[in-house]
Each structure stands twice: as C-alpha cells, then as structure tokens.
Scaffold this motif. Structure first.
Motif, PDB file in Angstrom:
ATOM      1  N   SER A 275      31.076 -68.528  62.466  1.00 44.50           N
ATOM      2  CA  SER A 275      31.869 -69.171  61.427  1.00 44.50           C
ATOM      3  C   SER A 275      31.131 -68.980  60.104  1.00 44.50           C
ATOM      4  O   SER A 275      29.939 -68.657  60.079  1.00 44.50           O
ATOM      5  CB  SER A 275      32.099 -70.658  61.710  1.00 44.50           C
ATOM      6  N   VAL A 276      31.866 -69.189  59.009  1.00 42.37           N
ATOM      7  CA  VAL A 276      31.285 -68.987  57.683  1.00 42.37           C
ATOM      8  C   VAL A 276      31.678 -70.151  56.788  1.00 42.37           C
ATOM      9  O   VAL A 276      32.847 -70.555  56.751  1.00 42.37           O
ATOM     10  CB  VAL A 276      31.773 -67.665  57.039  1.00 42.37           C
ATOM     11  N   MET A 277      30.704 -70.694  56.068  1.00 40.22           N
ATOM     12  CA  MET A 277      30.961 -71.813  55.165  1.00 40.22           C
ATOM     13  C   MET A 277      30.582 -71.443  53.736  1.00 40.22           C
ATOM     14  O   MET A 277      29.465 -70.974  53.481  1.00 40.22           O
ATOM     15  CB  MET A 277      30.149 -73.040  55.603  1.00 40.22           C
ATOM     16  N   TRP A 278      31.521 -71.650  52.797  1.00 40.17           N
ATOM     17  CA  TRP A 278      31.223 -71.543  51.371  1.00 40.17           C
ATOM     18  C   TRP A 278      30.583 -72.868  50.983  1.00 40.17           C
ATOM     19  O   TRP A 278      31.252 -73.888  50.828  1.00 40.17           O
ATOM     20  CB  TRP A 278      32.494 -71.253  50.595  1.00 40.17           C
ATOM     21  N   ALA A 279      29.258 -72.850  50.857  1.00 38.63           N
ATOM     22  CA  ALA A 279      28.471 -74.077  50.717  1.00 38.63           C
ATOM     23  C   ALA A 279      28.277 -74.446  49.256  1.00 38.63           C
ATOM     24  O   ALA A 279      27.179 -74.402  48.713  1.00 38.63           O
ATOM     25  CB  ALA A 279      27.126 -73.916  51.417  1.00 38.63           C
ATOM     26  N   CYS A 280      29.369 -74.840  48.640  1.00 35.24           N
ATOM     27  CA  CYS A 280      29.328 -75.268  47.241  1.00 35.24           C
ATOM     28  C   CYS A 280      30.482 -76.239  47.021  1.00 35.24           C
ATOM     29  O   CYS A 280      31.640 -75.824  47.002  1.00 35.24           O
ATOM     30  CB  CYS A 280      29.443 -74.075  46.302  1.00 35.24           C
ATOM     31  N   THR A 281      30.168 -77.520  46.880  1.00 37.07           N
ATOM     32  CA  THR A 281      31.235 -78.506  46.714  1.00 37.07           C
ATOM     33  C   THR A 281      32.019 -78.244  45.439  1.00 37.07           C
ATOM     34  O   THR A 281      33.242 -78.074  45.453  1.00 37.07           O
ATOM     35  CB  THR A 281      30.670 -79.944  46.666  1.00 37.07           C
TER      36      THR A 281
ATOM     37  N   TRP B  70      43.316 -78.499  45.651  1.00 39.32           N
ATOM     38  CA  TRP B  70      43.585 -78.573  47.087  1.00 39.32           C
ATOM     39  C   TRP B  70      44.129 -77.258  47.635  1.00 39.32           C
ATOM     40  O   TRP B  70      43.610 -76.698  48.616  1.00 39.32           O
ATOM     41  CB  TRP B  70      44.554 -79.715  47.362  1.00 39.32           C
ATOM     42  N   ASP B  71      45.155 -76.716  46.998  1.00 38.54           N
ATOM     43  CA  ASP B  71      45.751 -75.469  47.490  1.00 38.54           C
ATOM     44  C   ASP B  71      44.813 -74.295  47.270  1.00 38.54           C
ATOM     45  O   ASP B  71      44.630 -73.451  48.164  1.00 38.54           O
ATOM     46  CB  ASP B  71      47.093 -75.218  46.798  1.00 38.54           C
ATOM     47  N   GLY B  72      44.209 -74.233  46.090  1.00 43.59           N
ATOM     48  CA  GLY B  72      43.304 -73.131  45.790  1.00 43.59           C
ATOM     49  C   GLY B  72      42.089 -73.119  46.692  1.00 43.59           C
ATOM     50  O   GLY B  72      41.558 -72.056  47.029  1.00 43.59           O
ATOM     51  N   CYS B  73      41.635 -74.293  47.081  1.00 47.95           N
ATOM     52  CA  CYS B  73      40.486 -74.390  47.973  1.00 47.95           C
ATOM     53  C   CYS B  73      40.804 -73.789  49.344  1.00 47.95           C
ATOM     54  O   CYS B  73      39.969 -73.109  49.944  1.00 47.95           O
ATOM     55  CB  CYS B  73      40.087 -75.858  48.110  1.00 47.95           C
ATOM     56  N   HIS B  74      42.003 -74.030  49.825  1.00 45.07           N
ATOM     57  CA  HIS B  74      42.412 -73.426  51.091  1.00 45.07           C
ATOM     58  C   HIS B  74      42.548 -71.910  50.955  1.00 45.07           C
ATOM     59  O   HIS B  74      42.171 -71.158  51.869  1.00 45.07           O
ATOM     60  CB  HIS B  74      43.729 -74.041  51.563  1.00 45.07           C
ATOM     61  N   GLU B  75      43.068 -71.452  49.823  1.00 45.15           N
ATOM     62  CA  GLU B  75      43.159 -70.009  49.597  1.00 45.15           C
ATOM     63  C   GLU B  75      41.766 -69.378  49.571  1.00 45.15           C
ATOM     64  O   GLU B  75      41.543 -68.295  50.119  1.00 45.15           O
ATOM     65  CB  GLU B  75      43.873 -69.725  48.276  1.00 45.15           C
ATOM     66  N   GLN B  76      40.834 -70.057  48.934  1.00 45.78           N
ATOM     67  CA  GLN B  76      39.455 -69.588  48.837  1.00 45.78           C
ATOM     68  C   GLN B  76      38.850 -69.420  50.236  1.00 45.78           C
ATOM     69  O   GLN B  76      38.209 -68.396  50.533  1.00 45.78           O
ATOM     70  CB  GLN B  76      38.660 -70.593  48.021  1.00 45.78           C
ATOM     71  N   ALA B  77      39.038 -70.412  51.088  1.00 43.72           N
ATOM     72  CA  ALA B  77      38.545 -70.308  52.461  1.00 43.72           C
ATOM     73  C   ALA B  77      39.202 -69.140  53.185  1.00 43.72           C
ATOM     74  O   ALA B  77      38.551 -68.465  54.010  1.00 43.72           O
ATOM     75  CB  ALA B  77      38.802 -71.611  53.211  1.00 43.72           C
ATOM     76  N   GLY B  78      40.457 -68.867  52.854  1.00 43.30           N
ATOM     77  CA  GLY B  78      41.155 -67.722  53.446  1.00 43.30           C
ATOM     78  C   GLY B  78      40.529 -66.400  53.041  1.00 43.30           C
ATOM     79  O   GLY B  78      40.445 -65.468  53.861  1.00 43.30           O
TER      80      GLY B  78
ATOM     81  N   ALA C   4      37.557 -61.707  54.874  1.00 43.68           N
ATOM     82  CA  ALA C   4      36.460 -60.762  54.650  1.00 43.68           C
ATOM     83  C   ALA C   4      35.452 -60.772  55.788  1.00 43.68           C
ATOM     84  O   ALA C   4      34.849 -59.741  56.102  1.00 43.68           O
ATOM     85  CB  ALA C   4      35.759 -61.083  53.335  1.00 43.68           C
ATOM     86  N   SER C   5      35.267 -61.922  56.410  1.00 41.62           N
ATOM     87  CA  SER C   5      34.250 -62.039  57.462  1.00 41.62           C
ATOM     88  C   SER C   5      34.797 -61.813  58.866  1.00 41.62           C
ATOM     89  O   SER C   5      34.046 -61.522  59.796  1.00 41.62           O
ATOM     90  CB  SER C   5      33.594 -63.420  57.411  1.00 41.62           C
ATOM     91  N   GLY C   6      36.104 -62.018  59.024  1.00 40.58           N
ATOM     92  CA  GLY C   6      36.699 -61.926  60.349  1.00 40.58           C
ATOM     93  C   GLY C   6      36.336 -63.108  61.235  1.00 40.58           C
ATOM     94  O   GLY C   6      36.479 -63.050  62.457  1.00 40.58           O
ATOM     95  N   ALA C   7      35.873 -64.197  60.618  1.00 41.85           N
ATOM     96  CA  ALA C   7      35.465 -65.396  61.359  1.00 41.85           C
ATOM     97  C   ALA C   7      36.133 -66.620  60.750  1.00 41.85           C
ATOM     98  O   ALA C   7      36.537 -66.598  59.584  1.00 41.85           O
ATOM     99  CB  ALA C   7      33.942 -65.549  61.310  1.00 41.85           C
ATOM    100  N   PRO C   8      36.261 -67.711  61.488  1.00 40.66           N
ATOM    101  CA  PRO C   8      36.784 -68.946  60.899  1.00 40.66           C
ATOM    102  C   PRO C   8      35.917 -69.358  59.711  1.00 40.66           C
ATOM    103  O   PRO C   8      34.689 -69.233  59.756  1.00 40.66           O
ATOM    104  CB  PRO C   8      36.670 -69.967  62.031  1.00 40.66           C
ATOM    105  N   ALA C   9      36.546 -69.833  58.652  1.00 40.45           N
ATOM    106  CA  ALA C   9      35.801 -70.160  57.435  1.00 40.45           C
ATOM    107  C   ALA C   9      36.347 -71.416  56.789  1.00 40.45           C
ATOM    108  O   ALA C   9      37.523 -71.772  56.952  1.00 40.45           O
ATOM    109  CB  ALA C   9      35.861 -69.002  56.445  1.00 40.45           C
ATOM    110  N   SER C  10      35.487 -72.075  56.046  1.00 42.16           N
ATOM    111  CA  SER C  10      35.871 -73.265  55.306  1.00 42.16           C
ATOM    112  C   SER C  10      34.901 -73.414  54.141  1.00 42.16           C
ATOM    113  O   SER C  10      34.149 -72.485  53.829  1.00 42.16           O
ATOM    114  CB  SER C  10      35.862 -74.497  56.218  1.00 42.16           C
TER     115      SER C  10
END
Length: 237
Positions: free
Chosen positions: A69-75, A83-91, A96-102
């Motif tokens: 999994s991959v986490m964008w570690a920046c609050t 809210w919507d853009g944050c979900h797009e960002q995780a997408g 790019a990683s081919g793994a679940p991300a948030s």
C-alpha cells in the motif's frame, strides 16, 4: 510482512516511521521523499506539494519497492485539495503505484469513523487560514469540529523541531468541550513517543498524523494494524 510505502515531503519527522517498524509486528514503512525543498504552511505552497507531477514519480518508485500500500503522508498537502480533490489525489497515487493508496487527511476521517466518533477538537500547527481547510474537509466527511486551536508554525521543518513537551502542552491547552477525541494534524510533528501520555492526560482518544497514516496504510495492506502503546486507534482494531 506488510510494506507500506510512505510518500513524504521534505525532512522533519520521517524518523517516526522507522520508530514504528520496531513497535508494530510484521510491518515496514519505507520512506520515499517527494520534495526536497521547504514545506511552508501556505495554501499555494501546499497545493504545489500535493500536485500530481510530484506524487506520481515516487508512487512509481513505491511500486518498484514492492509496496503493498502507499500513503501520501502529508495532512496539509492533501486536505487543501478538498474532500473530492483529496480522493482524486489518492487515485493518482494508486494508479501510479498499482497498489491501494490513501493520504493522511483521508486517514484522519477514516480513523474517526472507525472509532465510532463524530465530534472532535483540533490542535493544529498551521496558521488559521490553512487549518480552516482541514475543518471544512472534516465537515465534508461528516465530522464536526467542536474547537480549533492554531499555532502559526511557519513550515514542516519548524514543526519537526518541536519536542514532546510542546505537544503535551498543546494537547492540554485544547478546548475539549463536547469533543470525543483530539486530532493533532501535521506529519512533520513528532508525536508517536508521547501518544500514551497524551491519552492519559486528556482522557480521550488522540489521533495524530503519523499514527493515522501508518494505521490506514496497514489496513490497506491487509495488516491487522494493531499494536500496544500507540493509542486507542491501534488498540481498537
């Protein structure tokens, strides 16, 4: 062994993820830096930190490292997108990683709901105009912010220099009237070592940025995300 790749901007409190590897069984948190410049607590600068062209290359690097999994570690570099853009960002990161991300912001929202809560107080390092974006983000996630305290810390680098006494004093000063938990955002802030003291002092669950980031990443990787001494969140799996 679950590998959670941590996409981390700048240099401040990334050592917390090394610490976590010794506290959470069967978990790895390799840190991949997304940005080598200053991480200013300014809305325009934070929008740049979370831009797609900065996140996709390290996300691809995470794929090469075999991340589960991959986490964008920046609050702040996630909630400024809304809210919507944050979900797009995780997408973007997931594609790019081919793994679940948030991201850390999404992890905060999921952690609050996981604990069955809906009313929180927030103690933020950020200037008020930046912190207001976090309040709105949480509102969109169905979470009410009962009180907000802000501290005008100029950048992530400055936040990384703040010690455990500052964190404890800030938590104790928070207005907890009507709150079910305290949220302390900013992955640049060192909080892991004082989580038990924080919850003991306040008598409430305390959620901090690197804590929720690790928890969410582990859950996405299929790990039980359970450990002692890291707060109610990881003990309530």
């Amino acid at each position: 062994m679950s590998t959670v790749a941590i996409l981390y901007p700048g240099h401040s409190a990334e050592d917390e993820f090394t610490l976590l590897e010794g506290l959470i069984p069967d978990a790895r948190f390799p840190v991949i830096h997304t940005w080598e410049g200053s991480t200013d607590h300014d809305v325009d600068a934070l929008l740049r930190l979370g831009a797609r062209d900065l996140l996709e290359p390290p996300a691809k690097e995470a794929a090469q490292a075999g991340a589960d999994s991959v986490m964008w570690a920046c609050t702040s570099g996630s909630f400024v997108y809304g809210w919507d853009g944050c979900h797009e960002q995780a997408g973007w990161v997931a594609d790019a990683s081919g793994a679940p991300a948030s991201s850390t912001s999404l992890a905060f929202a999921h952690a609050v709901k996981h604990l069955g809560l809906s009313r929180v107080s927030v103690a933020a390092t950020y200037p008020e105009d930046v912190a207001a974006h976090f309040v709105e983000f949480l509102r969109r996630g169905g979470i009410t912010v009962t009180a907000l305290s802000t501290y005008d810390v100029p950048s992530g680098e400055d936040a990384g220099l703040l010690g455990p006494d500052w964190v404890l004093e800030t938590a104790r000063a928070a207005d907890l009237t009507g709150a079910e938990a305290l949220l302390i955002p900013d992955t640049a802030l060192h909080t892991m070592a004082v989580l038990p003291q924080l919850e003991e002092a306040l008598g409430l669950p305390v959620l901090t940025a690197n804590q929720v980031t690790a928890w969410q990443g582990l859950r996405l990787a299929g790990h039980p995300a359970a450990a002692r001494g890291l707060g109610t969140l990881l003990e309530a799996h």
